[in-house]
Each structure stands twice: as structure tokens, then as C-alpha cells.
Write a protein that holds these residues in place. Structure first.
Motif, PDB file in Angstrom:
ATOM      1  N   LEU A 230      -9.786  -9.234  17.298  1.00 49.14           N
ATOM      2  CA  LEU A 230      -9.758 -10.454  16.128  1.00 49.14           C
ATOM      3  C   LEU A 230      -9.229  -9.947  14.854  1.00 49.14           C
ATOM      4  O   LEU A 230      -8.907 -10.737  14.180  1.00 49.14           O
ATOM      5  N   LEU A 231      -9.150  -8.439  14.743  1.00 49.70           N
ATOM      6  CA  LEU A 231      -8.492  -8.078  13.450  1.00 49.70           C
ATOM      7  C   LEU A 231      -7.446  -7.269  13.643  1.00 49.70           C
ATOM      8  O   LEU A 231      -7.387  -6.455  14.480  1.00 49.70           O
ATOM      9  N   ASP A 232      -6.420  -7.599  12.673  1.00 51.07           N
ATOM     10  CA  ASP A 232      -4.977  -6.857  13.000  1.00 51.07           C
ATOM     11  C   ASP A 232      -5.188  -5.542  12.284  1.00 51.07           C
ATOM     12  O   ASP A 232      -5.699  -5.420  11.292  1.00 51.07           O
ATOM     13  N   ARG A 233      -4.658  -4.607  12.908  1.00 50.02           N
ATOM     14  CA  ARG A 233      -4.448  -3.201  12.332  1.00 50.02           C
ATOM     15  C   ARG A 233      -5.833  -2.676  11.837  1.00 50.02           C
ATOM     16  O   ARG A 233      -5.865  -1.993  10.792  1.00 50.02           O
ATOM     17  N   VAL A 234      -6.685  -2.920  12.677  1.00 51.79           N
ATOM     18  CA  VAL A 234      -8.047  -2.163  12.241  1.00 51.79           C
ATOM     19  C   VAL A 234      -8.410  -1.063  13.230  1.00 51.79           C
ATOM     20  O   VAL A 234      -8.206  -0.954  14.501  1.00 51.79           O
ATOM     21  N   THR A 235      -8.881  -0.026  12.640  1.00 48.61           N
ATOM     22  CA  THR A 235      -9.445   1.123  13.232  1.00 48.61           C
ATOM     23  C   THR A 235     -10.844   0.772  13.402  1.00 48.61           C
ATOM     24  O   THR A 235     -11.707   0.687  12.335  1.00 48.61           O
ATOM     25  N   VAL A 236     -11.582   1.215  14.493  1.00 50.90           N
ATOM     26  CA  VAL A 236     -13.029   1.056  14.824  1.00 50.90           C
ATOM     27  C   VAL A 236     -13.538   2.312  15.264  1.00 50.90           C
ATOM     28  O   VAL A 236     -13.060   2.752  16.193  1.00 50.90           O
ATOM     29  N   GLY A 237     -14.729   2.474  14.635  1.00 53.96           N
ATOM     30  CA  GLY A 237     -15.484   3.642  15.250  1.00 53.96           C
ATOM     31  C   GLY A 237     -17.071   3.445  15.487  1.00 53.96           C
ATOM     32  O   GLY A 237     -17.428   2.782  14.522  1.00 53.96           O
ATOM     33  N   TYR A 238     -17.647   3.904  16.128  1.00 55.37           N
ATOM     34  CA  TYR A 238     -18.999   4.084  16.378  1.00 55.37           C
ATOM     35  C   TYR A 238     -19.595   5.362  16.100  1.00 55.37           C
ATOM     36  O   TYR A 238     -19.214   6.257  16.680  1.00 55.37           O
ATOM     37  N   LEU A 239     -20.348   5.543  15.084  1.00 60.52           N
ATOM     38  CA  LEU A 239     -20.597   7.012  14.551  1.00 60.52           C
ATOM     39  C   LEU A 239     -22.241   7.255  14.365  1.00 60.52           C
ATOM     40  O   LEU A 239     -22.802   6.305  14.305  1.00 60.52           O
ATOM     41  N   VAL A 240     -22.674   8.390  14.845  1.00 58.90           N
ATOM     42  CA  VAL A 240     -23.912   8.679  15.153  1.00 58.90           C
ATOM     43  C   VAL A 240     -24.079   9.860  14.182  1.00 58.90           C
ATOM     44  O   VAL A 240     -23.634  10.974  14.296  1.00 58.90           O
ATOM     45  N   ARG A 241     -25.195   9.722  13.404  1.00 62.39           N
ATOM     46  CA  ARG A 241     -25.665  10.836  12.343  1.00 62.39           C
ATOM     47  C   ARG A 241     -26.367  11.986  13.257  1.00 62.39           C
ATOM     48  O   ARG A 241     -27.253  11.630  14.045  1.00 62.39           O
ATOM     49  N   GLU A 242     -26.049  13.112  13.023  1.00 65.71           N
ATOM     50  CA  GLU A 242     -26.540  14.264  13.472  1.00 65.71           C
ATOM     51  C   GLU A 242     -26.914  15.351  12.356  1.00 65.71           C
ATOM     52  O   GLU A 242     -26.193  15.214  11.225  1.00 65.71           O
ATOM     53  N   ALA A 243     -27.305  16.404  12.913  1.00 62.30           N
ATOM     54  CA  ALA A 243     -27.632  17.376  11.711  1.00 62.30           C
ATOM     55  C   ALA A 243     -26.467  17.987  11.154  1.00 62.30           C
ATOM     56  O   ALA A 243     -26.402  18.147   9.964  1.00 62.30           O
ATOM     57  N   SER A 244     -25.593  18.168  11.894  1.00 62.38           N
ATOM     58  CA  SER A 244     -24.334  18.753  11.387  1.00 62.38           C
ATOM     59  C   SER A 244     -23.235  17.830  10.694  1.00 62.38           C
ATOM     60  O   SER A 244     -22.351  18.219  10.113  1.00 62.38           O
ATOM     61  N   GLY A 245     -23.537  16.444  10.813  1.00 60.14           N
ATOM     62  CA  GLY A 245     -22.535  15.456  10.432  1.00 60.14           C
ATOM     63  C   GLY A 245     -22.629  14.259  11.095  1.00 60.14           C
ATOM     64  O   GLY A 245     -23.767  13.953  11.798  1.00 60.14           O
ATOM     65  N   TRP A 246     -21.413  13.582  11.054  1.00 61.48           N
ATOM     66  CA  TRP A 246     -21.167  12.458  11.825  1.00 61.48           C
ATOM     67  C   TRP A 246     -20.498  12.690  13.027  1.00 61.48           C
ATOM     68  O   TRP A 246     -19.469  13.390  12.953  1.00 61.48           O
ATOM     69  N   ARG A 247     -20.881  12.021  14.106  1.00 60.31           N
ATOM     70  CA  ARG A 247     -20.055  12.176  15.281  1.00 60.31           C
ATOM     71  C   ARG A 247     -19.761  10.924  15.990  1.00 60.31           C
ATOM     72  O   ARG A 247     -20.434   9.852  16.220  1.00 60.31           O
ATOM     73  N   ALA A 248     -18.350  10.860  16.264  1.00 59.09           N
ATOM     74  CA  ALA A 248     -17.883   9.421  16.627  1.00 59.09           C
ATOM     75  C   ALA A 248     -17.933   9.409  18.021  1.00 59.09           C
ATOM     76  O   ALA A 248     -17.481  10.219  18.888  1.00 59.09           O
TER      77      ALA A 248
END
Length: 285
Positions: A230-248
Motif C-alpha cells: 500500500l505504500l510506495d518505496r517504504v522499508t518495513v521492519g519488525y524489531l524486538v528489544r533485547e539486552a544488547s539493542g534492537w534485533r530485526a
């Protein structure tokens, strides 16, 4: 009245649009700003695209005020983002501003405090205004607009040929700015209608795709696919917060591979305006 959703929405938007000029008092008959307002209204009334609207108002200002070019800025938190710069503006003004403009620029602050009324500055001092790139200009005019549908927006005009605005030039800018503010309201309402329709489409599409899934990985992947569709030229990520940072866990598009690394040093990159990262927080009970 009874009508299909699309017809009803369009009719309501049309009625609201027609009511805009009626809801505001007009300038005195035969005044210079009334003539400019009526001319600008004819020139801008059919435009519902923000970029095209800015191009049209710039062309109109250049036609009515020789030597004048315009720009449009939006307030985003603590900075002003440049949304439009005239193609006829001084080259130094056309140069990109990576970090935006600080809100403590005196002219922008003063214009914001006078929302709805024009601000004219003769003998423009680029150094005092903390805008050295504008040194080619000798006078400036600004007007801020605000509404529930959009952030505070400033229409700014600069003159390179004269150091002071004449009474006639002030009338012209006042009239054009008034028409621009009304056109901006129409653009915002039209955009909101598009967003609402797209949101409904996305919700229906996602529910159809994810109706039988309870796996968060699958759900995030399906949501990412819907957004990409539905959105042109968009990058999508689902990120999970962990102790060392964010994991995609889900990445679709051109998001750099390094952002998937489990490292705290990459966390700040997720705030970069270079990438549009949609963090999808989905719950399935």
C-alpha cells in the motif's frame, strides 16, 4: 443523505471547502490584498497536492512580485524542516539543510507567534537571523499557519531587489498568503481522506491475511507485506528489544543488513531520517 461512502466523503469535503472563504471575513472592497486574494484563490483553488500547491503559490508570487521567491517550512519538534524552495531561489538557499533549521531563528519564532498574520522584515540581516545562506536577500515576508490536520507551516518570501516592502507589495503578499492558508486546509483534508481510506484498506487486507495465524513472526511478515503493497518505496521492519539493542526479525525493502545485527551501536541508526522504519507492534490473543 443516503450515498455510498466515497460519494458522501467527497461531498462533505466539497461542502467544507466551499465554506472556507465564507467562514472568514474578506478584506475591505477594492483593497490591494483583496485583489491579490481573489486572484490567488482562482489560481490555487483546484490544487490538492502539497508540492504542486507550493509550486503554484511560488509562481504566483514571482508573477506578482518581481524579484521575489518563496519557500515553505514545517515545524517538526525542535526544528524547522524545509519542505519547498523555489527553483528560482538563490543557489545558497536551494542547498540541502541536513539537520533542518533550529526554532530559535528569530524570524521563524516571530512568525510562529503571529500565526495567521503576516510578518514583514525590511533590511534583512542574514547573520542576525542565523541564516547565512539567505545573505542574497534584502527583505523577507513570512506567515505561519496552523490547524488540527497539519504541523505549523510557514510560507516565506524573500526579495533580492529591494530592501523594503512597499504598501502595495505587503497587500499582495497578505492576499496571497490568505488564499494559501485556505488551500492548505483543503490539501490537509483531502490528504486525511486518503489516509483514512488507506488505513481501512490496510486493516481489511491484514485481517484477511492473518486471520488464522498466531505466530508473531508470521503476523509481522504479513503486516510488512501489506505496508509494502500500500505504500510506495517504504522499508518495513519488525524489531524486538533485547539486552544488547534492537534485533530485526522481519526486514522488507532496502534497510541495511547491518541494522539486523544484535549490537547497541546500531540502535541510533534506527532514528535516522534516511530510512523509514515501521516498528510493527502486533498482538494476537
Amino acid at each position: 443523505f443516503q450515498a455510498e461512502d466515497g460519494i458522501r466523503d467527497t461531498s462533505v469535503t466539497g461542502v467544507q471547502t466551499c465554506a472556507l472563504p465564507i467562514s472568514r471575513p474578506l478584506p475591505a472592497p477594492e483593497s490591494g490584498d483583496l485583489r491579490a486574494y481573489l486572484q490567488a484563490t482562482r489560481h490555487l483553488t483546484a490544487e490538492l497536492d502539497f508540492t504542486a500547491l507550493n509550486e503554484r503559490v511560488d509562481q504566483l508570487l514571482r508573477d506578482l512580485l518581481p524579484g521575489v521567491t518563496s519557500s515553505v517550512l514545517e515545524c517538526l519538534g525542535t526544528r524547522w524542516a524545509v519542505r519547498f524552495v523555489s527553483e528560482r531561489a538563490a543557489l545558497s538557499v536551494q542547498a540541502p539543510v541536513p539537520q533542518g533549521l533550529l526554532v530559535d531563528v528569530p524570524a521563524l519564532r516571530d512568525a510562529e507567534e503571529r500565526v495567521g498574520a503576516p510578518l514583514f522584515i525590511d533590511d534583512w540581516d542574514a547573520a542576525a537571523q542565523q541564516l547565512p545562506a539567505s545573505a542574497a536577500y534584502h527583505a523577507a515576508a513570512l506567515q505561519a499557519f496552523e490547524g488540527p490536520e497539519w504541523p505549523v507551516t510557514i510560507l516565506a518570501a524573500g526579495c533580492r531587489e529591494r530592501r523594503c516592502w512597499t504598501a502595495e507589495e505587503r497587500d499582495v503578499f497578505t492576499g496571497v498568503a490568505r488564499a494559501y492558508g485556505e488551500a492548505l486546509t483543503r490539501v490537509a483534508r483531502a490528504h486525511q481522506l486518503v489516509v483514512e481510506r488507506a488505513t481501512l484498506r490496510a486493516l481489511v487486507e491484514f485481517k484477511e491475511r492473518a486471520a488464522h495465524s498466531r505466530n508473531i513472526g508470521d503476523l509481522s511478515g504479513q503486516a510488512a507485506l501489506v505496508l509494502r503493497q500500500l505504500l510506495d518505496r517504504v522499508t518495513v521492519g519488525y524489531l524486538v528489544r533485547e539486552a544488547s539493542g534492537w534485533r530485526a526479525t522481519t526486514l522488507l525493502g532496502d534497510l541495511p543488513e547491518r541494522l539486523a545485527a544484535r549490537s547497541e551501536e546500531h540502535t541510533s541508526e534506527l532514528q535516522s531520517p534516511m530510512y523509514l522504519v515501521c516498528r510493527l507492534l502486533l498482538e494476537k490473543k
